[in-house]
Motif scaffolding. Structure first.
Motif, mmCIF file in Angstrom:
data_model
loop_
_atom_site.group_PDB
_atom_site.id
_atom_site.type_symbol
_atom_site.label_atom_id
_atom_site.label_comp_id
_atom_site.label_asym_id
_atom_site.label_seq_id
_atom_site.Cartn_x
_atom_site.Cartn_y
_atom_site.Cartn_z
ATOM 1 N N VAL A 148 0.911 -1.322 0.076
ATOM 2 C CA VAL A 148 0.097 0.074 -0.112
ATOM 3 C C VAL A 148 0.791 1.203 -0.204
ATOM 4 N N GLN A 149 0.425 2.196 -0.946
ATOM 5 C CA GLN A 149 1.174 3.536 -1.016
ATOM 6 C C GLN A 149 1.140 4.245 0.304
ATOM 7 N N ARG A 150 2.232 4.797 0.813
ATOM 8 C CA ARG A 150 2.347 5.529 1.998
ATOM 9 C C ARG A 150 2.388 7.148 1.427
ATOM 10 N N PRO A 151 1.726 7.792 2.166
ATOM 11 C CA PRO A 151 1.925 9.314 1.985
ATOM 12 C C PRO A 151 3.222 10.019 1.683
ATOM 13 N N SER A 158 6.031 3.677 10.288
ATOM 14 C CA SER A 158 4.582 3.743 10.276
ATOM 15 C C SER A 158 4.270 2.766 11.361
ATOM 16 N N ILE A 159 3.335 3.078 12.246
ATOM 17 C CA ILE A 159 3.037 2.213 13.465
ATOM 18 C C ILE A 159 1.702 1.539 12.924
ATOM 19 N N PHE A 160 1.716 0.248 13.141
ATOM 20 C CA PHE A 160 0.653 -0.775 12.881
ATOM 21 C C PHE A 160 -0.138 -0.965 13.964
ATOM 22 N N ASN A 161 -1.429 -0.620 14.060
ATOM 23 C CA ASN A 161 -1.998 -0.519 15.386
ATOM 24 C C ASN A 161 -3.001 -1.707 15.358
ATOM 25 N N SER A 162 -4.323 -1.509 15.572
ATOM 26 C CA SER A 162 -5.175 -2.730 16.106
ATOM 27 C C SER A 162 -5.589 -3.480 14.727
ATOM 28 N N LEU A 163 -5.667 -4.699 14.838
ATOM 29 C CA LEU A 163 -5.749 -5.870 13.807
ATOM 30 C C LEU A 163 -7.162 -6.769 13.894
ATOM 31 N N GLY A 164 -7.837 -7.114 12.991
ATOM 32 C CA GLY A 164 -8.787 -8.039 13.104
ATOM 33 C C GLY A 164 -8.577 -9.154 12.085
ATOM 34 N N PHE A 165 -9.287 -10.039 12.474
ATOM 35 C CA PHE A 165 -8.900 -11.350 11.249
ATOM 36 C C PHE A 165 -10.274 -12.123 11.100
ATOM 37 N N GLY A 166 -10.658 -12.339 9.877
ATOM 38 C CA GLY A 166 -12.309 -12.976 10.039
ATOM 39 C C GLY A 166 -12.380 -13.859 8.458
ATOM 40 N N HIS A 167 -13.610 -13.976 8.254
ATOM 41 C CA HIS A 167 -13.933 -14.922 7.183
ATOM 42 C C HIS A 167 -14.978 -14.063 6.269
ATOM 43 N N GLY A 191 10.452 25.902 12.407
ATOM 44 C CA GLY A 191 11.216 24.483 11.922
ATOM 45 C C GLY A 191 10.319 23.405 11.910
ATOM 46 N N LEU A 192 10.605 21.953 12.215
ATOM 47 C CA LEU A 192 9.946 20.992 11.726
ATOM 48 C C LEU A 192 9.204 20.393 13.029
ATOM 49 N N MET A 193 8.033 19.777 12.465
ATOM 50 C CA MET A 193 7.255 19.018 13.575
ATOM 51 C C MET A 193 6.797 17.923 12.892
ATOM 52 N N ALA A 194 6.227 16.932 14.036
ATOM 53 C CA ALA A 194 5.799 15.661 13.336
ATOM 54 C C ALA A 194 4.280 15.755 13.341
ATOM 55 N N ASP A 195 3.662 15.164 12.058
ATOM 56 C CA ASP A 195 2.325 15.219 12.078
ATOM 57 C C ASP A 195 1.909 13.737 11.638
ATOM 58 N N TRP A 196 0.789 13.474 11.518
ATOM 59 C CA TRP A 196 0.297 11.923 11.281
ATOM 60 C C TRP A 196 -0.817 12.151 10.593
ATOM 61 N N ASN A 197 -1.106 10.629 9.811
ATOM 62 C CA ASN A 197 -2.468 10.493 9.315
ATOM 63 C C ASN A 197 -2.677 8.913 9.373
ATOM 64 N N ASN A 198 -4.177 8.695 9.177
ATOM 65 C CA ASN A 198 -4.327 7.254 9.310
ATOM 66 C C ASN A 198 -4.581 6.328 8.128
ATOM 67 N N GLN A 199 -4.356 5.299 7.845
ATOM 68 C CA GLN A 199 -4.818 4.460 6.617
ATOM 69 C C GLN A 199 -5.445 3.015 7.219
ATOM 70 N N VAL A 200 -6.189 2.446 6.419
ATOM 71 C CA VAL A 200 -6.478 1.072 6.778
ATOM 72 C C VAL A 200 -6.179 0.042 5.590
ATOM 73 N N ASN A 207 -6.239 -13.479 -2.749
ATOM 74 C CA ASN A 207 -5.317 -12.727 -3.711
ATOM 75 C C ASN A 207 -3.688 -12.741 -3.167
ATOM 76 N N ASP A 208 -3.709 -12.973 -1.815
ATOM 77 C CA ASP A 208 -2.467 -13.161 -1.170
ATOM 78 C C ASP A 208 -1.736 -11.495 -1.323
ATOM 79 N N SER A 209 -2.542 -10.535 -1.024
ATOM 80 C CA SER A 209 -1.886 -9.239 -1.369
ATOM 81 C C SER A 209 -2.921 -8.218 -0.407
ATOM 82 N N TRP A 210 -2.452 -7.271 -0.047
ATOM 83 C CA TRP A 210 -2.910 -6.158 0.687
ATOM 84 C C TRP A 210 -3.502 -4.986 -0.362
ATOM 85 N N LYS A 211 -4.324 -4.184 0.301
ATOM 86 C CA LYS A 211 -5.000 -3.242 -0.425
ATOM 87 C C LYS A 211 -5.450 -2.159 0.598
ATOM 88 N N GLU A 212 -5.600 -0.962 -0.002
ATOM 89 C CA GLU A 212 -6.126 0.249 0.881
ATOM 90 C C GLU A 212 -7.708 0.284 0.993
#
Length: 391
Positions: A148-151, A158-167, A191-200, A207-212
């Protein structure tokens, strides 16, 4: 007198497969070498589904325990297969070491089971290692890294937060959904400061692959103790919004929110765990402070109702999972697993030890579901019989 004539009666193929579908995975693995038609039948989706449904119908549960026996919670974590025979008192049958996760603090988090499959994930800090594991067939699949393309302007992590798994029952696909927080630099006059955004992002086993996919506007964090996949939906607590549950539809790949039960307290006072309780969404609440615990289980069936209330259990820290007849596995204050029977208000010490807050117990039914992965042996996964070792 003429000799007896021996005849051979052959059972209809459908009856043979019906009988075989009631056997354990261990037996079926042995029977693969009987004949090619049997071996191929065990891989047929209809047979795989029938076998799983028979195990569900008969409530043939297996138990696997994640724990750490070192002096700190950062020592190597491993799994233990527990006996479920009535006269065995949940004895440790063998211990399982997964080298893929041994270099990660706290070992893998467990998600599922779903149709007998466990999802294991390293979500420590910047980890992004995920695998699927069928402990019955002993097949292990390491998921590919996300493409998945990052900004633009992303920092080194990047920090990978909560995860879910199902059928996904419509496409017969297993999926993993996870939240990602990206950190990047923002140029300011001072100067510089840190900012963030979220993706799922969403992984498909087919398909054995990830998508956004679309971000729902609110982050969520899933239970690390209980299975949060229920009847085609993944559930988690909405972050920063105390009274909402965030759910994800595995078929439509859409998020929605719903309210928590009015349980008579606040989440500053009580822990919340969302779970699958007999095919319904459950929410268990217990106090954050003290070892004189109470546990309230609420179940969603068109509306929230209190299903179970356990009062004043002494010397326990937290729930670990439900067993048959609403019995509850608990972690005691001296880091031993105990089983609480609410019908007679009795605690039974199982004598299984681990370092504090490293235990995670999972009840699952056997499954023949293939993962298109590799065998435990190929992944250097080690199973050691417990033998005379203590629990």
């Amino acid at each position: 007198m003429k000799g007896l004539i021996k005849t051979r009666t052959e059972l209809p193929e459908m009856l043979v497969l019906e009988i075989l579908s009631k056997l354990s995975v261990k037996s079926l693995t042995r029977f693969r070498c009987v004949c090619k038609p049997w071996s191929s039948s065990f891989e047929n989706p209809h047979f795989v589904t029938k076998h799983h449904h028979n195990n569900l119908k008969n409530n043939n549960l297996n138990l696997i325990l994640k724990r750490c026996n070192g002096g700190t919670r950062d020592d190597i974590h491993y799994f233990s297969q527990l006996s479920t025979e009535k006269d065995q008192n949940f004895r440790v049958e063998h211990n399982i070491h997964l080298p893929f996760f041994e270099n990660f603090v706290h070992g893998p988090f467990i998600h599922g089971p779903c149709n007998g499959i466990l999802c294991l994930a390293d979500l420590d800090a910047f980890g992004h290692n995920v695998s699927l594991w069928n402990p019955s067939t002993r097949e292990f699949k390491i998921l590919p890294q996300s493409t998945v393309q990052r900004p633009p302007g992303l920092l080194d992590f990047s920090i990978f937060n909560s995860l879910g798994f199902g059928h996904d029952s419509q496409t017969d696909d297993f999926k993993v959904v996870r939240f990602v927080t990206n950190y990047f630099e923002e140029n300011l006059d001072e100067g510089l400061m840190a900012d963030w955004n979220n993706q799922v992002e969403l992984y498909s086993l087919k398909n054995d692959s990830w998508k956004e996919i679309s971000f729902p506007g609110v982050d969520g964090f899933a239970s690390t103790l209980f299975n949060n996949y229920v009847n085609g939906f993944i559930y988690c607590q909405a972050a920063t919004i105390d009274d909402l549950i965030l759910s994800f539809d595995m078929v439509n790949e859409k998020f929605s929110t719903s309210p928590l039960p009015e349980f008579g307290g606040t989440l500053e006072q009580y822990y919340l765990e969302l779970l699958d309780f007999n095919g319904l969404l459950g929410a268990i609440f217990y106090p954050r402070e003290g070892t004189n615990k109470s546990f309230d289980l609420w179940v969603m069936n068109e509306s929230w109702t209190k299903q179970l209330s356990v009062e004043h259990v002494l010397g326990v820290e937290r729930p670990l999972g439900f067993w048959k007849n609403s019995e509850l596995f608990l972690e005691s204050s001296d880091q031993v697993i105990v089983l609480f029977d609410p019908s007679i208000q009795e605690l039974r010490n199982l004598g299984i030890h681990a370092y504090q807050e490293t235990m995670h117990i999972t009840a699952y039914v056997e499954s023949l579901v293939p993962l298109n992965g590799r065998s435990e042996h190929e992944e250097c996964i080690i199973r050691r019989p417990a033998g005379g070792e203590s629990n």
